[in-house]
Enzyme design. Structure first.
Site, mmCIF file in Angstrom:
data_model
loop_
_atom_site.group_PDB
_atom_site.id
_atom_site.type_symbol
_atom_site.label_atom_id
_atom_site.label_comp_id
_atom_site.label_asym_id
_atom_site.label_seq_id
_atom_site.Cartn_x
_atom_site.Cartn_y
_atom_site.Cartn_z
ATOM 1 N N LYS A 176 12.035 85.004 1.001
ATOM 2 C CA LYS A 176 12.641 86.099 0.246
ATOM 3 C C LYS A 176 12.395 85.824 -1.239
ATOM 4 O O LYS A 176 13.108 85.048 -1.858
ATOM 5 C CB LYS A 176 14.146 86.179 0.548
ATOM 6 C CG LYS A 176 14.803 87.474 0.050
ATOM 7 C CD LYS A 176 15.227 87.387 -1.389
ATOM 8 C CE LYS A 176 15.857 88.689 -1.870
ATOM 9 N NZ LYS A 176 16.058 88.704 -3.334
ATOM 10 N N GLU A 252 17.357 73.460 -5.610
ATOM 11 C CA GLU A 252 16.977 73.103 -6.975
ATOM 12 C C GLU A 252 17.670 74.099 -7.890
ATOM 13 O O GLU A 252 17.379 75.290 -7.871
ATOM 14 C CB GLU A 252 15.464 73.160 -7.187
ATOM 15 C CG GLU A 252 15.057 72.489 -8.488
ATOM 16 C CD GLU A 252 14.100 73.314 -9.306
ATOM 17 O OE1 GLU A 252 14.417 73.551 -10.497
ATOM 18 O OE2 GLU A 252 13.065 73.728 -8.783
ATOM 19 N N CYS A 286 13.749 75.810 -15.541
ATOM 20 C CA CYS A 286 14.883 74.967 -15.143
ATOM 21 C C CYS A 286 14.788 73.573 -15.744
ATOM 22 O O CYS A 286 15.806 72.955 -16.058
ATOM 23 C CB CYS A 286 14.971 74.890 -13.619
ATOM 24 S SG CYS A 286 13.483 74.230 -12.839
ATOM 25 N N GLU A 380 23.446 76.186 -20.091
ATOM 26 C CA GLU A 380 22.035 76.334 -19.743
ATOM 27 C C GLU A 380 21.575 77.685 -20.292
ATOM 28 O O GLU A 380 22.011 78.735 -19.831
ATOM 29 C CB GLU A 380 21.821 76.289 -18.230
ATOM 30 C CG GLU A 380 20.347 76.369 -17.866
ATOM 31 C CD GLU A 380 20.091 76.505 -16.373
ATOM 32 O OE1 GLU A 380 19.005 76.090 -15.924
ATOM 33 O OE2 GLU A 380 20.957 77.039 -15.660
#
Length: 484
Positions: A176, A252, A286, A380
């Protein structure tokens, strides 16, 4: 080809989804519709998983040479269609040419690395037992069917690092991709592997609206592991669901990666790595650099030169190969990053370089004199905002580097390599790099995080373990004496 790339791929067939919902996939730079996709529903997911379940049983028994041939052919086809794919990625994801090419080459490398996994499945570990006449065999087996959910920022690499090893070891996959980068992250790969001779059902691609389908892809009884790359909040939810259903999970997740410039660092090298690590893919990475800690000795010069370099980065339409700062992925991400910048100003961070919104492009912000425990330093960012923090001692900066819920990547610059290695090992992260950027990838190295940055690893020896299981078979070569 554009029509095929907006379809579902289930059991070897290209078709529209069964949902009534249609998703418009737009170019993030100019807002033009790239493709319209009729989405999947739960019935489509059922069909995809059932096809994967049946195909996996057969594919698991295929000879290693057949698996390796499919992978080699896929790598060759990727290389032949490189320009086509780069064009799709730049248009659909807003990636710069540099980023798109980097992701493409890493993904081809993922395929080549996975080829050796096929033979490893036929190499049992054999060792003697404590009982006389006992011989122990440990065999590696495919885990079965993998449910794979990938993000917008690295749609090809995030998929290929799972699909390639899965094919090598005899698993099947239901993928997906993020809807906003669906073509780059799903149908292109399915088309490549279909042409490479992968049997139908081993790889399936579905795109759907979570509001309609919910957690069905995760909770479905067929997959034995769910692999997810994305936010920590969603990763926690997926992890909880997998725990309830006793599925394995590979996550992750987010990062707040420290970049540390020690007193004896090579300042030129550090600045170059910091600019790359922060602004690669406009900060939507990331493992990108989120917090820069610079020793007082270098601080003023670092801030000045870093801001000058950032202010000179070419921005605009990523169709121009010279552009480094392209668009953010969508308006929601744009507004999030702009709010972070405004909050940083309110909290007293010093604006060294003021970013500007130009259409869907946001040019770099640079903030200095940031407090290490501030909102900015603890967020973040996932955008082109640089955060620079001064420090006085190695002990102080190590404590600050670890003062985050995340633990994905890190970097340290020093002329003393032994000190650098010791510092890197002390950073609470799954990865850390000495005299290099936080954004790094090596197909033979384990990629993943600690703390709230995830569970599991991709790549290298551990990458083989992630999508396989082991079975202990003991062989008694002589009659065993039992106590009764």
């Amino acid at each position: 080809m554009a029509d095929k790339f907006s379809m579902q791929y289930i059991n070897g067939g290209w078709r529209e989804g069964s949902s009534d919902h249609v998703y418009e996939n737009v170019n993030p730079y100019n807002g033009e519709v790239v493709a319209r996709m009729k989405l999947a529903n739960r019935n489509d997911i059922d069909e995809a998983y059932q096809a994967a379940k049946e195909a996996q049983k057969i594919w698991a028994q295929a000879p290693a040479d057949e698996k390796k041939q499919v992978l080699r052919c896929a790598a060759q086809l990727m290389q032949e269609r490189k320009d086509e794919y780069i064009g799709i990625m730049v248009k659909e994801t807003g990636s710069s040419f540099v980023k798109a090419m980097s992701e493409f080459m890493v993904s081809v490398g993922n395929i080549m690395t996975a080829i050796e996994y096929a033979d490893r499945m036929y190499e049992p570990q054999i060792f003697p037992g404590a009982i006389p006449g006992k011989e122990n065999h440990v065999y590696r087996h495919p885990i079965g069917v993998i449910g794979l959910i990938t993000p917008f920022n690295f749609p090809l690499m995030s998929a290929m690092r799972v699909i390639a090893p899965a094919i090598a070891v005899g698993d099947a996959v239901v993928l997906k991709p993020d809807s906003g980068t669906y073509m780059s992250g799903g149908p292109f790969l399915a088309d490549i592997f279909e042409q490479a001779g992968l049997p139908k059902g081993v790889l399936n691609v579905v795109g759907y609206d979570i509001a309609e389908v919910g957690d069905y892809l995760i909770e479905h009884p067929v997959p034995r592991i769910i692999s997810f790359t994305g936010s920590t909040a969603v990763g926690r939810h997926i992890g909880a669901l997998c725990g309830q259903n006793l599925k394995r999970v590979s996550l992750e997740l987010g990062g707040n990666n420290p970049f540390v410039v020690l007193e004896d660092a090579d300042l030129d090298a550090a600045i170059n790595a910091a600019v790359f690590g922060k602004f690669f893919n406009v900060g939507q990475v990331c493992v990108g650099t989120n917090r820069m800690f610079v020793h007082r000795k270098h601080y003023d010069e670092f801030v000045r030169r870093f801001a000058e370099h950032a202010g000179q980065l070419p921005y605009g339409d990523p169709i121009d190969p010279k552009v480094i700062i392209g668009p953010l992925i969508n308006e929601r991400q744009m507004q999030k990053v702009l709010r972070i910048a405004e909050d940083a100003k309110k909290d007293g961070a010093r604006v060294v370089l003021e970013g500007q919104r130009i259409g869907n492009v946001l040019t770099p912000f640079v903030f200095a004199d940031v407090k290490q425990d501030s909102r900015l330093a603890q967020t973040e960012i996932f955008g082109p905002i640089a955060t620079i923090i001064p420090f006085e001692s190695d002990e102080e900066v190590l404590e600050w580097a670890n003062n985050t819920e995340y633990g994905l990547s890190g970097a340290v610059f020093t002329e003393d390599l032994e000190k650098g290695i010791a510092f890197a090992r002390a950073v609470e992260s799954g990865m850390a790099h000495v005299n290099d950027a936080t954004a790094n990838m090596d197909m033979n190295a384990p990629f993943g995080g600690e703390k709230s940055s995830g569970i599991g690893r991709y790549g290298g020896e551990i990458g083989l373990e992630e999508f396989t299981t082991v079975k202990w078979v003991s062989v008694q070569t002589e009659p065993r004496k039992f106590p009764f």
